[in-house]
Motif scaffolding. Structure first.
Motif, PDB file in Angstrom:
ATOM      1  N   VAL A   1      30.649   1.827   9.988  1.00 37.33           N
ATOM      2  CA  VAL A   1      30.416   0.433  10.366  1.00 37.33           C
ATOM      3  C   VAL A   1      31.664  -0.410  10.132  1.00 37.33           C
ATOM      4  O   VAL A   1      31.991  -1.294  10.935  1.00 37.33           O
TER       5      VAL A   1
ATOM      6  N   SER B   1      23.770  -2.749  12.657  1.00 43.42           N
ATOM      7  CA  SER B   1      24.756  -2.763  11.580  1.00 43.42           C
ATOM      8  C   SER B   1      24.491  -3.885  10.588  1.00 43.42           C
ATOM      9  O   SER B   1      24.795  -3.765   9.400  1.00 43.42           O
ATOM     10  N   THR B   2      23.911  -4.978  11.078  1.00 42.02           N
ATOM     11  CA  THR B   2      23.649  -6.110  10.181  1.00 42.02           C
ATOM     12  C   THR B   2      22.587  -5.780   9.141  1.00 42.02           C
ATOM     13  O   THR B   2      22.447  -6.497   8.156  1.00 42.02           O
TER      14      THR B   2
ATOM     15  N   LEU C   1      25.657  -3.340  16.956  1.00 41.03           N
ATOM     16  CA  LEU C   1      26.040  -4.387  16.012  1.00 41.03           C
ATOM     17  C   LEU C   1      24.818  -5.003  15.351  1.00 41.03           C
ATOM     18  O   LEU C   1      24.856  -5.406  14.187  1.00 41.03           O
TER      19      LEU C   1
ATOM     20  N   LEU D   1      30.415  -7.621  10.183  1.00 40.67           N
ATOM     21  CA  LEU D   1      29.197  -8.282   9.723  1.00 40.67           C
ATOM     22  C   LEU D   1      29.490  -9.707   9.272  1.00 40.67           C
ATOM     23  O   LEU D   1      28.730 -10.637   9.549  1.00 40.67           O
TER      24      LEU D   1
ATOM     25  N   LEU E   1      20.276   3.518  13.040  1.00 35.51           N
ATOM     26  CA  LEU E   1      21.702   3.302  13.311  1.00 35.51           C
ATOM     27  C   LEU E   1      22.464   4.621  13.263  1.00 35.51           C
ATOM     28  O   LEU E   1      23.304   4.906  14.126  1.00 35.51           O
TER      29      LEU E   1
END
Length: 474
Positions: free
Chosen positions: A405, A322-323, A319, A230, A342
């Motif tokens: 993550v 994940s942010t 991804l 991240l 997610l």
């Protein structure tokens, strides 16, 4: 032992291969995981000699090492390799073979390699930049081809530094002498110097220095140990913003810097108002317009285009989702639905339906609680603080997701560090030592956490001790 630290946790495998001094293929294996204290860790695991670098053989070798240390392939959640076809191939590559056994072992291409490919592709996209690197190759070859030129270059540099210290300005320094034995080499030296003393060479050299200096911080971020993805994505965005601002607002200041450089180093400036014919076409423009639009803007455009292509994280849903765990800017990106998505979409084997419901309720309370009480800047610190405060017992499902993550890696540079450690031991002088024994000793030595302070003599002692024990056993 690394296997004891990992236990039954999820982990990422980072793998790279290289030839040692004996021309044998060595495969380094690194494990990335979150330990019991919530600390993101990358630890050297093993180095294996491999005679066959096909994807199937590499997969079998890695699996055998994991099984030998009671680690389950089913616990792999991320794979990190370079861009070679035998590693990243979508059908028969190493990552594809592991995905058949573990469908949640997602492959992430090393960010450091992506950045390198970005710069190379951008250089190829602008012809004058590609020519610059060809000239630089010729310069290096000319200098190192003569034993007399290298010390002469050092003397010229020392004289220039002394002069700069005395007057506070740059001096053009001394031109390399010509110690070439034939006329052809003399002509090459003259041609290289002519290119170096041209406005175009100076302009491109300064431009690439500016671009590479802008991306240098990003490169360093990618090579940090235990970097979370991240944070890396955030720095990619920041780098693109800096380059875009340089393209839109930096031309006048940059051109002035080039003019000052030319003046200090006695490089003839071009008349920027003169007309410039573009290629074989009849179109004409001014020299300044050519360097501004066709070189300056074009070079930065290609860099930005490559960064957007190779780091297009919004197109990579894993991804992107994940942010949403990122808590910067007062949880602006925090979204409970996306976080649950997610877990359900990418980690269905790690969360049953009841646990997804539990995760949703945890997130409602977590957002209010964490926003008020936790003061951390990155996801790694958040994970550590939740465990230190005992809140991991409250946010059980969330901690599990954060661990997953965090296994998403940024680069495979840790494997390259393992090969660097190998070079300290496997020199040409010691190459007569049996490879398998030597690799075993190196593996034991690094597993004990001593790789940061390599002591070659200690490793050699280990080698002979192990060899002696094996001889007695026989």
């Amino acid at each position: 032992m690394v296997s004891e630290e990992v236990g039954d946790k999820y982990f990422c495998i980072l793998v790279d291969e290289a030839r040692d001094i004996s021309k044998r293929e060595q495969m380094a294996i690194i494990l990335r995981f979150v330990n019991n204290h919530g600390i993101l860790t990358e630890r050297f695991f093993s180095i294996k000699s491999v005679s066959d670098t096909t994807s199937m053989n590499l997969k079998n070798e890695i699996s055998n090492v994991l099984v030998h240390h009671d680690l389950h392939v089913k616990k792999i959640r991320v794979q990190g390799y370079d861009g070679a076809s035998n590693m990243r191939g979508a059908w028969n590559g190493l990552q594809a073979l592991f995905l058949k056994d573990c469908p949640y072992a997602y492959y992430v291409h090393c960010f450091a390699h992506r950045l390198q490919l970005t710069l190379v592709s951008a250089a190829k996209g602008v012809n004058v930049i590609w020519k610059l690197f060809s000239h630089l190759d010729n310069i290096v070859n000319i200098v190192i081809s003569s034993t007399k030129r290298i010390p002469e270059l050092h003397i010229a540099q020392r004289n220039e530094i002394e002069y700069m210290l005395s007057i506070g300005e740059c001096d053009s320094g001394s031109v390399l002498g010509d110690h070439s034995p034939n006329g052809r080499a003399k002509a090459e030296v003259r041609e290289i110097y002519r290119n170096m003393a041209s406005f175009e060479f100076v302009f491109i050299l300064n431009l690439m220095h500016k671009i590479i200096r802008t991306s240098y911080t990003l490169c360093q971020i990618f090579q940090r140990k235990s970097q979370d993805i991240l944070t890396a994505i955030t720095f990619v965005t920041t780098t693109k913003t800096c380059l875009q601002e340089f393209r839109e607002c930096g031309w006048n200041e940059f051109l002035q810097e080039v003019k000052v450089f030319c003046s200090r180093n006695e490089i003839d400036m071009l008349d920027l108002d003169c007309l410039y014919k573009i290629g074989r076409s009849c179109r004409q423009t001014t020299i300044e317009h050519h360097y501004h639009i066709d070189v300056f803007n074009a070079a930065i455009y290609f860099i930005l285009m490559e960064l957007n292509t190779r780091f297009n994280e919004p197109s990579v849903e894993l991804l992107s989702l994940s942010t949403t765990l990122d808590h910067k800017n007062s949880f602006d990106s925090f979204n409970i639905d996306d976080i649950c998505k997610l877990a359900t979409k990418f980690y269905p084997g790690d969360f049953i339906d009841q646990e997804i419901v539990a995760l949703e309720y945890e997130l409602i309370y977590y957002k209010l609680d964490v926003m008020q009480n936790l003061k951390v800047s990155i996801l790694v610190e958040l994970c550590q603080q939740l465990i230190e405060n005992g809140q991991s017992n409250v946010y059980v499902m969330l901690i599990r997701l954060i661990h997953l993550v965090l296994t998403l890696h940024v680069s495979t540079t840790t494997t390259e560090r393992a090969f660097s450690a190998m070079k300290h031991v496997k020199t040409a002088l010691r190459n007569k030592m049996e490879d398998d024994f030597l690799v075993d000793c190196l593996t034991l030595y690094i597993e004990r956490g001593l790789a940061k302070h390599i002591d070659v003599n200690s490793i050699i002692d280990e080698f002979y001790a192990l060899k002696s024990r094996m001889t007695q056993f026989r």
